[in-house]
Design a protein around this motif. Structure first.
Motif, PDB file in Angstrom:
ATOM      1  N   VAL A   1      -5.629  -3.491   8.644  1.00  0.00           N
ATOM      2  CA  VAL A   1      -6.367  -2.256   8.365  1.00  0.00           C
ATOM      3  C   VAL A   1      -7.040  -1.831   9.665  1.00  0.00           C
ATOM      4  N   ASP A   2      -6.736  -0.621  10.123  1.00  0.00           N
ATOM      5  CA  ASP A   2      -7.301  -0.119  11.378  1.00  0.00           C
ATOM      6  C   ASP A   2      -7.751   1.322  11.182  1.00  0.00           C
ATOM      7  N   GLY A   3      -8.945   1.618  11.682  1.00  0.00           N
ATOM      8  CA  GLY A   3      -9.445   2.988  11.605  1.00  0.00           C
ATOM      9  C   GLY A   3      -9.572   3.510  10.192  1.00  0.00           C
ATOM     10  N   GLY A   4      -9.818   2.608   9.242  1.00  0.00           N
ATOM     11  CA  GLY A   4      -9.944   3.021   7.861  1.00  0.00           C
ATOM     12  C   GLY A   4      -8.621   3.291   7.171  1.00  0.00           C
ATOM     13  N   LEU A   5      -7.504   2.842   7.768  1.00  0.00           N
ATOM     14  CA  LEU A   5      -6.176   3.051   7.202  1.00  0.00           C
ATOM     15  C   LEU A   5      -5.447   1.726   7.044  1.00  0.00           C
ATOM     16  N   VAL A   6      -4.782   1.562   5.914  1.00  0.00           N
ATOM     17  CA  VAL A   6      -3.924   0.394   5.698  1.00  0.00           C
ATOM     18  C   VAL A   6      -2.612   0.623   6.438  1.00  0.00           C
ATOM     19  N   ARG A   7      -2.098  -0.443   7.087  1.00  0.00           N
ATOM     20  CA  ARG A   7      -0.875  -0.321   7.878  1.00  0.00           C
ATOM     21  C   ARG A   7       0.201  -1.260   7.324  1.00  0.00           C
ATOM     22  N   PRO A   8       0.804  -0.923   6.187  1.00  0.00           N
ATOM     23  CA  PRO A   8       1.796  -1.816   5.592  1.00  0.00           C
ATOM     24  C   PRO A   8       3.011  -2.041   6.482  1.00  0.00           C
ATOM     25  N   GLY A   9       3.336  -1.081   7.357  1.00  0.00           N
ATOM     26  CA  GLY A   9       4.478  -1.256   8.247  1.00  0.00           C
ATOM     27  C   GLY A   9       4.287  -2.349   9.271  1.00  0.00           C
ATOM     28  N   ALA A  10       3.040  -2.776   9.504  1.00  0.00           N
ATOM     29  CA  ALA A  10       2.748  -3.849  10.457  1.00  0.00           C
ATOM     30  C   ALA A  10       2.403  -5.156   9.750  1.00  0.00           C
ATOM     31  N   ALA A  11       2.728  -5.244   8.467  1.00  0.00           N
ATOM     32  CA  ALA A  11       2.370  -6.435   7.683  1.00  0.00           C
ATOM     33  C   ALA A  11       3.231  -7.634   8.066  1.00  0.00           C
ATOM     34  N   THR A  12       2.725  -8.807   7.721  1.00  0.00           N
ATOM     35  CA  THR A  12       3.429 -10.070   7.933  1.00  0.00           C
ATOM     36  C   THR A  12       3.581 -10.771   6.589  1.00  0.00           C
ATOM     37  N   TYR A  13       4.790 -11.218   6.283  1.00  0.00           N
ATOM     38  CA  TYR A  13       5.030 -11.974   5.050  1.00  0.00           C
ATOM     39  C   TYR A  13       5.955 -13.125   5.355  1.00  0.00           C
ATOM     40  N   ARG A  14       5.611 -14.310   4.842  1.00  0.00           N
ATOM     41  CA  ARG A  14       6.443 -15.491   5.015  1.00  0.00           C
ATOM     42  C   ARG A  14       6.410 -16.339   3.757  1.00  0.00           C
ATOM     43  N   GLU A  15       7.570 -16.813   3.355  1.00  0.00           N
ATOM     44  CA  GLU A  15       7.655 -17.886   2.378  1.00  0.00           C
ATOM     45  C   GLU A  15       7.815 -19.189   3.153  1.00  0.00           C
ATOM     46  N   VAL A  16       7.156 -20.234   2.687  1.00  0.00           N
ATOM     47  CA  VAL A  16       7.166 -21.497   3.427  1.00  0.00           C
ATOM     48  C   VAL A  16       7.463 -22.650   2.468  1.00  0.00           C
ATOM     49  N   ALA A  17       8.039 -23.688   3.029  1.00  0.00           N
ATOM     50  CA  ALA A  17       8.367 -24.876   2.241  1.00  0.00           C
ATOM     51  C   ALA A  17       7.122 -25.741   2.104  1.00  0.00           C
ATOM     52  N   PRO A  18       6.631 -25.958   0.883  1.00  0.00           N
ATOM     53  CA  PRO A  18       5.415 -26.766   0.716  1.00  0.00           C
ATOM     54  C   PRO A  18       5.729 -28.257   0.775  1.00  0.00           C
ATOM     55  N   SER A  19       4.728 -29.031   1.166  1.00  0.00           N
ATOM     56  CA  SER A  19       4.888 -30.482   1.126  1.00  0.00           C
ATOM     57  C   SER A  19       4.619 -31.020  -0.272  1.00  0.00           C
ATOM     58  N   ALA A  20       3.857 -30.288  -1.079  1.00  0.00           N
ATOM     59  CA  ALA A  20       3.589 -30.681  -2.469  1.00  0.00           C
ATOM     60  C   ALA A  20       4.637 -30.054  -3.378  1.00  0.00           C
ATOM     61  N   ALA A  21       4.894 -30.690  -4.492  1.00  0.00           N
ATOM     62  CA  ALA A  21       5.919 -30.207  -5.416  1.00  0.00           C
ATOM     63  C   ALA A  21       5.434 -28.980  -6.179  1.00  0.00           C
ATOM     64  N   LEU A  22       6.342 -28.051  -6.395  1.00  0.00           N
ATOM     65  CA  LEU A  22       6.057 -26.925  -7.274  1.00  0.00           C
ATOM     66  C   LEU A  22       6.015 -27.402  -8.722  1.00  0.00           C
ATOM     67  N   THR A  23       5.181 -26.765  -9.514  1.00  0.00           N
ATOM     68  CA  THR A  23       5.099 -27.082 -10.938  1.00  0.00           C
ATOM     69  C   THR A  23       5.476 -25.860 -11.750  1.00  0.00           C
ATOM     70  N   GLY A  24       5.855 -26.089 -12.995  1.00  0.00           N
ATOM     71  CA  GLY A  24       6.199 -24.970 -13.861  1.00  0.00           C
ATOM     72  C   GLY A  24       5.072 -23.986 -14.013  1.00  0.00           C
ATOM     73  N   GLU A  25       3.846 -24.483 -14.057  1.00  0.00           N
ATOM     74  CA  GLU A  25       2.681 -23.613 -14.237  1.00  0.00           C
ATOM     75  C   GLU A  25       2.527 -22.645 -13.077  1.00  0.00           C
ATOM     76  N   THR A  26       2.667 -23.147 -11.841  1.00  0.00           N
ATOM     77  CA  THR A  26       2.481 -22.259 -10.691  1.00  0.00           C
ATOM     78  C   THR A  26       3.703 -21.379 -10.461  1.00  0.00           C
ATOM     79  N   ILE A  27       4.890 -21.852 -10.810  1.00  0.00           N
ATOM     80  CA  ILE A  27       6.077 -21.007 -10.685  1.00  0.00           C
ATOM     81  C   ILE A  27       5.941 -19.767 -11.563  1.00  0.00           C
TER      82      ILE A  27
END
Length: 205
Positions: A47-73
């Protein structure tokens, strides 16, 4: 471990809020046990100058060291097969560092983000909380009805007319948090909250 994200410029906490940069951050995790659970994705929206900048966003999926559970999935929708080729967080933490560097961090209920930032970059969760503006607490402060209402991110966004695309998707939650933050600012300014310093203080309750 890479270096920690650079702090915002010295003295910027006293500037009008529009004159500084923010990074809206959301982590999705395998659970809420900070001694065991791990990050599965992160999203950062500037967010710069009172404006959201979705075009400059960062998104990553990462491999966790802990196991996924049905509840969190069920919550975030990421399955083991979705993360089979994702890198571990250690391999992409530089991207996270760059996305946050020099900015005040925005988060919805900042405790989780502070705890995982401490795990990734060091220092304590308490230290990170001093740099994070808790948008949930700002929403409660700006609400005239009181704390009996639903203050989930989706509920607040709906009340404020902010669109919600995919709840519990890290990038979309970061985007929604940034938009809610901007919608709240006129009411917060009316209450004298006009600088990052005052936003940080208000976000600590």
């Amino acid at each position: 471990m890479s270096g920690r994200p650079d702090r915002p410029p010295f003295g910027s906490a006293r500037h009008p809020w529009r004159q500084v940069g923010y990074a809206s951050l959301d982590f999705e995790t395998t659970g809420l046990d900070l001694d065991w659970d791990d990050v599965v994705s992160f999203g950062v929206v500037p967010v710069d100058g009172g404006l959201v900048r979705p075009g400059a966003a960062t998104y990553r999926e990462v491999a966790p060291s802990a196991a996924l559970t049905g509840e969190t999935i069920v919550v975030h929708g990421l399955r083991p097969t979705d993360l089979a080729e994702a890198p571990p967080l250690a391999e992409v933490e530089d991207e996270l560092r760059r996305a946050l560097s020099g900015r005040y961090v925005l988060a919805w209920s900042a405790g989780i983000e502070a705890a995982f930032l401490a795990r990734v970059f060091g220092r304590s969760a308490r230290w990170w909380r001093r740099r994070i503006i808790d948008v949930l607490r700002l929403a409660i402060l700006a609400d005239d009805v009181g704390q009996d209402r639903d203050f989930s991110l989706t509920a607040v966004a709906d009340r404020l007319g902010v669109p919600v695309e995919r709840p519990h998707h890290a990038l979309d939650d970061a985007l929604t948090t940034a938009q809610v933050f901007l919608v709240l600012l006129p009411e917060l300014e009316r209450r004298g909250i006009r600088t990052p310093r005052s936003l940080l203080r208000a976000g600590r309750g």
